[in-house]
Write a protein that holds these residues in place. Structure first.
Motif, PDB file in Angstrom:
ATOM      1  N   ALA A   1      44.727  27.920  49.084  1.00 21.01           N
ATOM      2  CA  ALA A   1      46.070  28.441  48.832  1.00 21.01           C
ATOM      3  C   ALA A   1      46.065  29.957  49.002  1.00 21.01           C
ATOM      4  N   ARG A   2      47.268  30.478  49.199  1.00 16.67           N
ATOM      5  CA  ARG A   2      47.472  31.927  49.241  1.00 16.67           C
ATOM      6  C   ARG A   2      48.103  32.340  47.918  1.00 16.67           C
ATOM      7  N   LEU A   3      47.511  33.316  47.254  1.00 15.92           N
ATOM      8  CA  LEU A   3      47.978  33.762  45.946  1.00 15.92           C
ATOM      9  C   LEU A   3      48.612  35.148  46.080  1.00 15.92           C
ATOM     10  N   VAL A   4      49.906  35.233  45.716  1.00 11.53           N
ATOM     11  CA  VAL A   4      50.641  36.496  45.782  1.00 11.53           C
ATOM     12  C   VAL A   4      51.146  36.809  44.380  1.00 11.53           C
ATOM     13  N   TYR A   5      50.813  38.013  43.870  1.00 10.12           N
ATOM     14  CA  TYR A   5      51.209  38.346  42.514  1.00 10.12           C
ATOM     15  C   TYR A   5      51.215  39.866  42.324  1.00 10.12           C
ATOM     16  N   SER A   6      51.836  40.256  41.225  1.00  9.75           N
ATOM     17  CA  SER A   6      51.877  41.673  40.849  1.00  9.75           C
ATOM     18  C   SER A   6      51.347  41.803  39.429  1.00  9.75           C
ATOM     19  N   TYR A   7      50.568  42.855  39.198  1.00 13.54           N
ATOM     20  CA  TYR A   7      50.019  43.079  37.856  1.00 13.54           C
ATOM     21  C   TYR A   7      49.665  44.555  37.714  1.00 13.54           C
TER      22      TYR A   7
ATOM     23  N   GLY B   1      51.541  47.118  37.926  1.00 17.72           N
ATOM     24  CA  GLY B   1      52.182  47.997  38.893  1.00 17.72           C
ATOM     25  C   GLY B   1      51.614  47.901  40.292  1.00 17.72           C
ATOM     26  N   ARG B   2      50.722  46.965  40.521  1.00 14.81           N
ATOM     27  CA  ARG B   2      50.130  46.812  41.849  1.00 14.81           C
ATOM     28  C   ARG B   2      50.402  45.412  42.367  1.00 14.81           C
ATOM     29  N   ASP B   3      50.531  45.294  43.697  1.00 19.22           N
ATOM     30  CA  ASP B   3      50.742  44.005  44.348  1.00 19.22           C
ATOM     31  C   ASP B   3      49.424  43.500  44.922  1.00 19.22           C
ATOM     32  N   TYR B   4      49.211  42.205  44.795  1.00 17.39           N
ATOM     33  CA  TYR B   4      47.976  41.593  45.295  1.00 17.39           C
ATOM     34  C   TYR B   4      48.322  40.387  46.173  1.00 17.39           C
ATOM     35  N   ASP B   5      47.515  40.193  47.178  1.00 16.63           N
ATOM     36  CA  ASP B   5      47.698  39.062  48.104  1.00 16.63           C
ATOM     37  C   ASP B   5      46.305  38.597  48.538  1.00 16.63           C
ATOM     38  N   THR B   6      45.926  37.375  48.173  1.00 15.91           N
ATOM     39  CA  THR B   6      44.570  36.919  48.466  1.00 15.91           C
ATOM     40  C   THR B   6      44.555  35.438  48.818  1.00 15.91           C
ATOM     41  N   GLU B   7      43.527  35.026  49.552  1.00 18.77           N
ATOM     42  CA  GLU B   7      43.330  33.618  49.908  1.00 18.77           C
ATOM     43  C   GLU B   7      42.158  33.073  49.091  1.00 18.77           C
ATOM     44  N   VAL B   8      42.335  31.879  48.534  1.00 18.10           N
ATOM     45  CA  VAL B   8      41.254  31.256  47.769  1.00 18.10           C
ATOM     46  C   VAL B   8      41.034  29.840  48.265  1.00 18.10           C
ATOM     47  N   GLU B   9      39.813  29.384  48.089  1.00 20.59           N
ATOM     48  CA  GLU B   9      39.450  28.010  48.466  1.00 20.59           C
ATOM     49  C   GLU B   9      38.428  27.494  47.464  1.00 20.59           C
ATOM     50  N   VAL B  10      38.609  26.262  47.017  1.00 22.49           N
ATOM     51  CA  VAL B  10      37.671  25.664  46.073  1.00 22.49           C
ATOM     52  C   VAL B  10      37.292  24.277  46.576  1.00 22.49           C
ATOM     53  N   MET B  11      36.047  23.883  46.322  1.00 27.19           N
ATOM     54  CA  MET B  11      35.556  22.565  46.708  1.00 27.19           C
ATOM     55  C   MET B  11      34.945  21.897  45.488  1.00 27.19           C
ATOM     56  N   PHE B  12      35.245  20.613  45.308  1.00 27.90           N
ATOM     57  CA  PHE B  12      34.699  19.884  44.177  1.00 27.90           C
ATOM     58  C   PHE B  12      34.668  18.397  44.500  1.00 27.90           C
ATOM     59  N   VAL B  13      34.041  17.627  43.622  1.00 30.30           N
ATOM     60  CA  VAL B  13      33.955  16.175  43.778  1.00 30.30           C
ATOM     61  C   VAL B  13      34.890  15.533  42.768  1.00 30.30           C
ATOM     62  N   ASP B  14      35.779  14.653  43.264  1.00 31.87           N
ATOM     63  CA  ASP B  14      36.762  14.041  42.378  1.00 31.87           C
ATOM     64  C   ASP B  14      37.231  12.726  42.984  1.00 31.87           C
ATOM     65  N   PHE B  15      37.504  11.736  42.141  1.00 34.49           N
ATOM     66  CA  PHE B  15      38.019  10.450  42.592  1.00 34.49           C
ATOM     67  C   PHE B  15      39.536  10.399  42.456  1.00 34.49           C
ATOM     68  N   HIS B  16      40.154  11.545  42.302  1.00 35.00           N
ATOM     69  CA  HIS B  16      41.587  11.645  42.064  1.00 35.00           C
ATOM     70  C   HIS B  16      42.381  11.198  43.288  1.00 35.00           C
ATOM     71  N   THR B  17      43.508  10.540  43.067  1.00 36.77           N
ATOM     72  CA  THR B  17      44.466  10.241  44.126  1.00 36.77           C
ATOM     73  C   THR B  17      45.805  10.851  43.755  1.00 36.77           C
ATOM     74  N   GLY B  18      46.541  11.252  44.760  1.00 36.21           N
ATOM     75  CA  GLY B  18      47.815  11.899  44.511  1.00 36.21           C
ATOM     76  C   GLY B  18      47.700  13.406  44.589  1.00 36.21           C
ATOM     77  N   ASP B  19      48.719  14.100  44.071  1.00 38.30           N
ATOM     78  CA  ASP B  19      48.738  15.552  44.190  1.00 38.30           C
ATOM     79  C   ASP B  19      48.079  16.213  42.977  1.00 38.30           C
ATOM     80  N   TYR B  20      47.801  17.501  43.145  1.00 37.53           N
ATOM     81  CA  TYR B  20      47.245  18.323  42.061  1.00 37.53           C
ATOM     82  C   TYR B  20      48.286  19.366  41.656  1.00 37.53           C
ATOM     83  N   GLU B  21      48.369  19.639  40.371  1.00 33.21           N
ATOM     84  CA  GLU B  21      49.214  20.719  39.866  1.00 33.21           C
ATOM     85  C   GLU B  21      48.321  21.904  39.515  1.00 33.21           C
TER      86      GLU B  21
END
Length: 370
Positions: free
Chosen positions: A87-93, A95-115
């Motif tokens: 995902a791309r994360l855009v936020y302000s904190y 007084g500064r603006d930040y824009d970054t890309e993150v990626e995570v990998m894990f093992v899961d038997f989940h089906t459907g979407d993630y919140e």
């Protein structure tokens, strides 16, 4: 099943003897498999470790930003359990603006979407991640550790075995006392006049359990002295204190002997072969061949099953699935030809039009339906 046959004894001169060169070989797979395995281990560690370390730092003092924006979020599941989310994360904190890309990998038997939400480090606001990454932090640490250790261990183990083989080859150049030992022929293969043999030291009273690999050329055959449990038993010699035994050939050309010594050493085996004409020899079983037509039928049959399965899953996803964010349904729908993709998105929109659009049906703003 036929039981083990008595093994004739090999009587060698009591002086140090030399062995022919290259009687121990290094499997070809070592030269290409080892760098590939190590490269995979390094790639996995380099690609995933920085993200794990970042999220571990964030977990020490996390701060959830309610006004943060998680854009282009997407999770892909491979082999039913390996999930990769980005995902791309855009936020302000502060007084500064930040824009970054993150990626995570894990093992899961989940089906459907993630919140997920956006979480930063209160101590280092430039460090940001998805809350999903923190929820799966120990899962990710264990997954990365297991795969890095397995791949790295396999690569280093192959390097260790290759070094041991090269060390043994160097030791075999010097004369030493030879001790005959029986070994089990575990695998063999004949190609282009070369007999490749893998054998294991697991029969002798002082067995080491180690395996070795050798190649025999120019009509050479191993010295087979019996069989046990359906496996041929060959005769090898231990060269002094070297780590691997050396498989002998049936003419003892691998040992530096005089003609008279060689004839005397082989005499008991000639008698054994005369007494037992059913002595096992390395003959490959004839391989059953499959016609090209049968292979084509099998290929297209499997291909048809895959197509039917994919189309059936896609139909279930667009018409019946309880969520629009179902992977790999989103990926399959996105890969469909334009008319089918449009029809599928219409079916999804009828049921989930009040929510943001899933991947494959999303407009240019990455939120609304196309």
């Amino acid at each position: 099943m036929r039981g083990p046959t008595p093994l004739p004894s090999l009587v060698l001169p009591g002086r140090p003897l030399s062995l022919a060169r290259n009687v121990i070989s290094t499997p070809n797979a070592y030269f290409w498999a080892t760098p590939i395995i190590l490269a995979l281990a390094v790639f996995l560690f380099v690609s995933e470790a920085p993200g794990v370390i970042r999220d571990f730092q964030i977990s020490q003092n996390p701060l959830t930003l309610e006004n943060g924006d998680v854009q282009n979020g997407r999770c892909t599941t491979r082999k039913a359990v390996f999930t990769d989310c980005e995902a791309r994360l855009v936020y302000s904190y502060g007084g500064r603006d930040y824009d970054t890309e993150v990626e995570v990998m894990f093992v899961d038997f989940h089906t459907g979407d993630y919140e997920t939400g956006l979480v930063i480090s209160a101590d280092h606001p430039e460090l940001a991640t998805m809350s999903l990454g923190l929820d799966m932090l120990w899962n990710r640490i264990i997954t990365l550790t297991v795969f890095a250790v397995l791949l790295g261990g396999m690569g280093l183990g192959m390097i260790f075995l290759a070094i041991r083989i090269w060390r043994v080859k160097g030791q075999l150049l010097r004369p030493a006392l030879l001790t005959p030992v029986p070994v089990e022929i575990t695998a063999f293969d004949r190609k282009r006049g070369v007999l490749s043999i893998t054998y294991s030291d697991k029969i002798a009273d002082d067995k080491t359990g180690r395996s070795a690999y050798t190649r025999m050329k120019n009509g050479e055959e191993p010295l087979i002295v019996g069989e046990a449990n359906g496996k041929a038993i060959g005769l090898a010699v231990r060269h002094g204190n070297t780590a691997l035994p050396v498989l002998l050939d049936d003419r003892l050309q691998r040992v530096e002997l005089t003609d008279n010594e060689r004839t005397a050493a082989l005499a008991p085996f000639a008698y054994q072969q005369e007494r037992d004409r059913n002595a096992p020899i390395l003959i490959e079983e004839p391989k059953r061949t499959v016609s090209i037509w049968k292979r084509l039928q099998l290929f297209f049959g499997v291909l048809l099953l895959i197509v039917v399965g994919v189309v059936g899953f896609w139909l279930w996803y667009v018409t019946t699935s309880t969520t629009a964010f179902q992977s790999p349904g989103m990926d399959i729908n996105n890969l469909m030809p334009a008319p089918l993709n449009e029809w599928g998105c219409e079916q999804l929109k009828k049921r989930f039009g009040q929510d943001r659009a899933p991947f494959g049906c999303v407009a240019d703003d990455y939120t609304s339906w196309k």
